[in-house]
Design an enzyme around this catalytic site. Structure first.
Site, mmCIF file in Angstrom:
data_model
loop_
_atom_site.group_PDB
_atom_site.id
_atom_site.type_symbol
_atom_site.label_atom_id
_atom_site.label_comp_id
_atom_site.label_asym_id
_atom_site.label_seq_id
_atom_site.Cartn_x
_atom_site.Cartn_y
_atom_site.Cartn_z
ATOM 1 N N THR A 120 31.925 45.456 33.040
ATOM 2 C CA THR A 120 32.787 45.740 33.902
ATOM 3 C C THR A 120 34.064 45.771 33.413
ATOM 4 O OG1 THR A 120 33.217 43.530 34.575
ATOM 5 C CG2 THR A 120 31.409 44.558 35.779
ATOM 6 N N CYS A 147 37.283 36.912 34.646
ATOM 7 C CA CYS A 147 37.387 36.091 36.008
ATOM 8 C C CYS A 147 37.674 34.592 35.516
ATOM 9 C CB CYS A 147 35.937 36.287 36.630
ATOM 10 S SG CYS A 147 35.549 37.968 36.993
ATOM 11 N N ARG A 150 40.833 43.364 32.376
ATOM 12 C CA ARG A 150 41.919 43.476 33.573
ATOM 13 C C ARG A 150 41.147 42.204 34.318
ATOM 14 N NH1 ARG A 150 43.898 45.741 30.172
ATOM 15 N NH2 ARG A 150 44.611 47.974 30.018
ATOM 16 N N ASP A 209 52.696 -4.409 27.239
ATOM 17 C CA ASP A 209 53.324 -4.121 28.459
ATOM 18 C C ASP A 209 52.910 -5.378 29.511
ATOM 19 O OD1 ASP A 209 54.723 -1.754 30.556
ATOM 20 O OD2 ASP A 209 53.382 -3.152 31.335
#
Length: 509
Positions: free
Chosen positions: A28, A32, A61, A441
């Site tokens: 294609t 995606c 694209r 801590d």
């Protein structure tokens, strides 16, 4: 992840992986997001890419159906401390737009040629292509979310001309800017508009679940006039490369989709990509909470905390130099005492050029602190803070989003008044280091004691090494547990009921 793990993710349309890799289909010519609703392509036709820029360079694209650019970013750039990860943090902050490829390479200690070779090998695209993809993503966000003029969007996204902007949008999305903007009617809520060229409202994508406790963390540390916060919102002023900015983020858990809405009250459009990147870092919106929670829940000390607060985020920093000053002032004292000292220090800052809604001042620069701000402090580390500020103001101390943990240690530990706790805390919040455990801590130790009460089971390591590389998030859970234990102790004291009071918290988180 290998090929088949990624293929199973796209076959399951798993939204957790959106933004972490891209699926290109040879038949294609499009790429995606993993959760694209289209039919799963045959494995033989699929190529996976680390970045959308790599897919662009390979000739693909963007899919018009799943809009692969409209996703959170990948947590890999914080997980990876290599050159590729450091470069991506800087590219997302707009360094190429401001300083070019040469400036990016100089920050990383490489030549531009070496950097191009490294990024092309690791990410499938060079720095210019990666920056172009970042600009295209910003442009798409503005096109579909605002009514800004196209020309303004072009320059706000970092393009040097409208022609370059049009060409890039056409190449990346196979659409014109106006056609891309028209997709907003089908894919976006219609309520997002631009007030002016510098006032915008945008939705911030993130991976669910999202625990809003990050807003509480920021709210209790907010400096009046510079910041304000609630359990569901945070706002502040900020100094960026080209001018002052002001923004606000609101979380609406009751609205469809539980949106995080960013309202930008003012910003120079040239600084917009940097602002968007820093807000995302501040709220840790590119994290993968499911992966993190799954790992943390395997530890019986944290299982209940994870179940009660899924999707906990690790607060970032919108200004690395500011964060170091706040960390140095806050170490070894309570959060409230640190906030009092920082309120005093804030008087050294200049007035914002874009005041509104009670936010009218900027946090003082390193030069302002070194010159006069230290006189406003009433605590024993004045000389240390002044020394660090002077080093940052002169350029002798230069650190930021492009550093790694060893680099931060080499730069910060030689400073007077800076120890391993300070470096670890800065690493957590500036570069998003996910595997920091602050063993010294006091609040971490209190949190461990609180969560261990009544627990019987196998001995587990005191430094939570089994949870690597997510120990920074374990630290967030321990801090919350310590805070809850203190609140319970105060409530019990007020009611007259006996209660064990935890050790006084001696550091600010």
């Amino acid at each position: 992840m290998d090929f088949w793990q990624r293929y199973r993710a796209i076959d399951a349309r798993d939204t957790r992986f959106d933004g972490q890799f891209y699926t290109a289909v040879r038949t294609t010519g499009i790429y995606c997001r993993p959760s694209c609703p289209a039919r799963t392509p045959k494995a033989g036709n699929v190529t996976f890419y680390e970045t959308s820029a790599a897919a662009h360079d390979a000739g693909y694209r963007a899919c018009k159906r799943c809009l692969p650019e409209a996703v959170p970013g990948t947590p890999a750039w914080n997980l990876r401390s290599d050159i590729a990860g450091r470069a991506m943090r800087l590219i997302n902050d707009g360094v190429i737009n401001r300083d070019g490829v040469e400036g990016l390479a100089a920050r990383l200690g490489y030549s531009s040629r070496q950097l191009n070779r490294i990024l092309s090998h690791e990410l499938g695209a060079g720095p210019l292509s990666l920056a172009r993809a970042s600009r295209a993503q910003t442009a798409r966000t503005l096109l579909v979310s605002t009514s800004m003029k196209v020309a303004d969007i072009a320059f706000a996204a970092g393009f040097s001309s409208v022609r370059q902007f049009n060409e890039t949008i056409g190449e990346v999305f196979a659409m014109t800017p106006s056609a891309l903007r028209a997709t907003a009617r089908r894919h976006q809520a219609p309520a997002l508009t631009a007030v002016s060229s510098t006032a915008l409202t945008l939705n911030l994508p993130y991976r669910e679940p999202f625990d809003p406790g990050v807003f509480d963390f920021l709210a209790v540390r907010a400096i009046p006039g510079i910041e304000e916060g609630t359990s569901r919102s945070y706002a502040r002023t900020l100094r960026l490369a080209n001018g002052d900015a002001r923004f606000r983020v609101d979380y609406d858990a009751g609205a469809p989709g539980r949106p995080l809405v960013l309202t930008i009250g003012a910003v120079d459009l040239r600084d917009l990509p940097s602002l968007l990147s820093r807000v995302r870092r501040l709220l840790d919106l590119d994290a993968d909470p499911v992966a993190i929670d799954t790992a943390l829940a395997a530890d019986p000390r944290l299982a209940a905390s994870v179940a009660n607060a899924p999707g906990m985020r690790m607060p970032g920093a919108v200004d690395p130099q500011e964060l170091l000053v706040r960390a140095m002032i806050g170490q070894q004292i309570t959060v409230a005492a640190a906030r009092t000292a920082l309120v005093q220090l804030s008087s050294a800052g200049s007035e914002s050029l874009v005041p509104a809604d009670g936010l009218h001042r900027l946090f003082p620069t390193a030069a302002q602190i070194a010159e006069s701000g230290f006189e406003l402090l009433r605590e024993p580390r004045i000389d240390s803070v002044r020394g660090a500020a002077a080093a940052m103001a002169s350029g002798d101390l230069d650190f930021g989003y492009g550093d790694d943990l060893p680099g931060l240690e080499a730069k910060l530990l030689p400073l007077a008044g800076v120890g391993p706790w300070t470096v670890g805390y800065v690493a957590m919040r500036v570069i998003g280091a996910p595997d920091v455990f602050l063993a010294s801590d006091a609040a971490v130790r209190n949190g461990i004691r609180s969560l261990a009460q009544g627990r019987n089971g196998p001995e587990l390591s005191p430094d939570f090494r089994e949870l690597s590389p997510w120990r920074s998030y374990a630290t967030m859970h321990l801090w919350r547990a310590a805070s809850a234990a203190q609140a319970a102790a105060r409530a019990a004291t007020l009611s007259g009921a006996p209660a064990k009071t935890p050790t006084r918290k001696k550091v600010t988180q």
